[in-house]
Design an enzyme around this catalytic site. Structure first.
Site, PDB file in Angstrom:
ATOM      1  N   HIS A  41       1.015  -0.759  -0.062  1.00 43.24           N
ATOM      2  CA  HIS A  41      -0.226   0.020   0.208  1.00 43.24           C
ATOM      3  C   HIS A  41       0.679   0.975   0.144  1.00 43.24           C
ATOM      4  O   HIS A  41       1.737   1.481   0.426  1.00 43.24           O
ATOM      5  CB  HIS A  41      -0.838  -0.346   1.016  1.00 43.24           C
ATOM      6  CG  HIS A  41      -1.470  -1.187   1.362  1.00 43.24           C
ATOM      7  ND1 HIS A  41      -2.811  -0.644   2.290  1.00 43.24           N
ATOM      8  CD2 HIS A  41      -1.984  -2.336   0.426  1.00 43.24           C
ATOM      9  CE1 HIS A  41      -3.847  -2.098   2.087  1.00 43.24           C
ATOM     10  NE2 HIS A  41      -3.474  -2.518   1.117  1.00 43.24           N
TER      11      HIS A  41
ATOM     12  N   GLU B  31       0.895   3.686   1.611  1.00 45.32           N
ATOM     13  CA  GLU B  31       1.144   4.197   3.417  1.00 45.32           C
ATOM     14  C   GLU B  31       2.261   3.773   3.598  1.00 45.32           C
ATOM     15  O   GLU B  31       4.070   4.151   3.965  1.00 45.32           O
ATOM     16  CB  GLU B  31       0.568   4.385   3.933  1.00 45.32           C
ATOM     17  CG  GLU B  31      -0.808   5.310   4.143  1.00 45.32           C
ATOM     18  CD  GLU B  31      -2.557   4.026   3.108  1.00 45.32           C
ATOM     19  OE1 GLU B  31      -3.317   4.488   3.392  1.00 45.32           O
ATOM     20  OE2 GLU B  31      -1.856   3.269   2.676  1.00 45.32           O
TER      21      GLU B  31
ATOM     22  N   CYS C 160      -2.869  -0.030   7.283  1.00 48.09           N
ATOM     23  CA  CYS C 160      -1.850   1.063   7.797  1.00 48.09           C
ATOM     24  C   CYS C 160      -1.884   2.522   8.458  1.00 48.09           C
ATOM     25  O   CYS C 160      -0.460   2.835   9.108  1.00 48.09           O
ATOM     26  CB  CYS C 160      -1.798   1.777   6.045  1.00 48.09           C
ATOM     27  SG  CYS C 160      -1.584   1.168   4.626  1.00 48.09           S
TER      28      CYS C 160
END
Length: 145
Positions: free
Chosen positions: A48, A50, A81
């Protein structure tokens, strides 16, 4: 947030869900990391935006905690996250669009509100929300075609 939105656009262009993230060192204003989702590209469910940005920023500073850093992300972070943001000790979280289905900050499990959460960043939602939402809607509309 403009840099995060540009990252989200790059992600969409490469077939990724358009989420972008940027880590900024507060004292200097220096951008330490920019990233977009790479789950499909890397064949990695944890890739992801992040997490990638946090990893890059920590490597750039040579530290495991980003206490003097802020994170800008175009979509409300998911629970995974959000927990990484807590572990990284991010000072402030700025995010764009809410994610009622998959979010972990103001929706879903609300990670930062859990008694087991050791660090809670300052949270500012709705930053660049319109553009972030447009990118996501356009991406998924093109998939449904």
């Amino acid at each position: 947030m403009d840099l995060a939105l540009a990252e989200a656009e790059k992600g969409a262009a490469s077939g990724e869900v358009p989420v972008g993230a940027v880590v900024v060192e507060v004292a200097s204003g220096r951008v330490l990391a920019t990233a977009h989702n790479r789950t499909e590209t890397d064949r990695d469910p944890t890739a992801h935006a992040e997490l990638l940005a946090i990893r890059m920023a920590a490597a750039a500073l040579g530290v495991p905690r980003l206490v003097d850093c802020d994170l800008y992300v175009t979509l409300e972070p998911c629970p995974m996250c959000a927990q990484a943001i807590s572990f990284a000790r991010i000072r402030r979280l700025y995010y764009g669009a809410d994610d009622p289905k998959g979010g972990g900050v103001v929706h879903g499990p609300r990670i930062f509100a859990q008694p087991t959460c050791r660090h809670v960043p300052e949270i500012y939602g709705g930053i660049g929300e319109v553009r972030a939402g447009e990118l996501l809607r356009a991406f998924f509309a093109s998939r449904r075609g």
